[in-house]
Scaffold this motif. Sequence first.
Motif, PDB file in Angstrom:
ATOM      1  N   HIS A  57      43.341  42.769  44.550  1.00  0.00           N
ATOM      2  CA  HIS A  57      41.936  42.379  44.730  1.00  0.00           C
ATOM      3  C   HIS A  57      41.847  40.962  45.288  1.00  0.00           C
ATOM      4  N   ASP A 109      39.906  38.634  44.650  1.00  0.00           N
ATOM      5  CA  ASP A 109      39.557  37.618  43.645  1.00  0.00           C
ATOM      6  C   ASP A 109      40.681  37.364  42.642  1.00  0.00           C
ATOM      7  N   SER A 110      41.840  37.962  42.839  1.00  0.00           N
ATOM      8  CA  SER A 110      42.991  37.660  41.993  1.00  0.00           C
ATOM      9  C   SER A 110      43.793  36.533  42.654  1.00  0.00           C
ATOM     10  N   TYR A 161      48.173  48.246  41.422  1.00  0.00           N
ATOM     11  CA  TYR A 161      46.781  47.801  41.443  1.00  0.00           C
ATOM     12  C   TYR A 161      46.713  46.479  40.691  1.00  0.00           C
ATOM     13  N   GLY A 218      43.833  43.882  39.632  1.00  0.00           N
ATOM     14  CA  GLY A 218      42.371  43.817  39.543  1.00  0.00           C
ATOM     15  C   GLY A 218      41.797  42.432  39.770  1.00  0.00           C
ATOM     16  N   PRO A 219      40.456  42.374  39.862  1.00  0.00           N
ATOM     17  CA  PRO A 219      39.785  41.099  40.098  1.00  0.00           C
ATOM     18  C   PRO A 219      40.039  40.100  38.963  1.00  0.00           C
ATOM     19  N   CYS A 220      40.197  38.860  39.338  1.00  0.00           N
ATOM     20  CA  CYS A 220      40.399  37.728  38.422  1.00  0.00           C
ATOM     21  C   CYS A 220      41.727  37.767  37.674  1.00  0.00           C
ATOM     22  N   ALA A 221      42.632  38.670  38.066  1.00  0.00           N
ATOM     23  CA  ALA A 221      43.984  38.647  37.496  1.00  0.00           C
ATOM     24  C   ALA A 221      44.720  37.436  38.063  1.00  0.00           C
ATOM     25  N   GLN A 264      45.090  44.911  34.998  1.00  0.00           N
ATOM     26  CA  GLN A 264      43.633  45.014  34.962  1.00  0.00           C
ATOM     27  C   GLN A 264      42.912  43.679  35.129  1.00  0.00           C
ATOM     28  N   ASP A 265      41.607  43.790  35.302  1.00  0.00           N
ATOM     29  CA  ASP A 265      40.707  42.647  35.527  1.00  0.00           C
ATOM     30  C   ASP A 265      40.935  41.542  34.495  1.00  0.00           C
ATOM     31  N   GLY A 266      41.088  40.311  34.978  1.00  0.00           N
ATOM     32  CA  GLY A 266      41.156  39.151  34.118  1.00  0.00           C
ATOM     33  C   GLY A 266      42.473  38.929  33.399  1.00  0.00           C
ATOM     34  N   CYS A 267      43.488  39.762  33.625  1.00  0.00           N
ATOM     35  CA  CYS A 267      44.779  39.576  32.950  1.00  0.00           C
ATOM     36  C   CYS A 267      45.505  38.353  33.500  1.00  0.00           C
TER      37      CYS A 267
END
Length: 66
Positions: A21, A23-24, A37, A39-42, A60-63
């Motif tokens: 993503h 944003d990662s 995959y 995700g965003p903010c990872a 996943q997101d934010g990890c």
Amino acid sequence: MAPAYAFDDCVPVVHEDAFVHPDSVLIGDVRIGAGCYIGPCASLRADFGRITIEAGANIQDGCVVH
């Protein structure tokens, strides 16, 4: 593609079949395998050793991986 930053001359490497993503963030000696995959903010920060995300893995997101 997500922002990718070198650290101590190590640059992230992403397989062409992976989704990262925009944003990662990838920093340093990061290897992303086929079909992954991210995700965003990872945040994957390999400043003191390699991080290898093997084929088909899902971050996943934010990890945060450090």
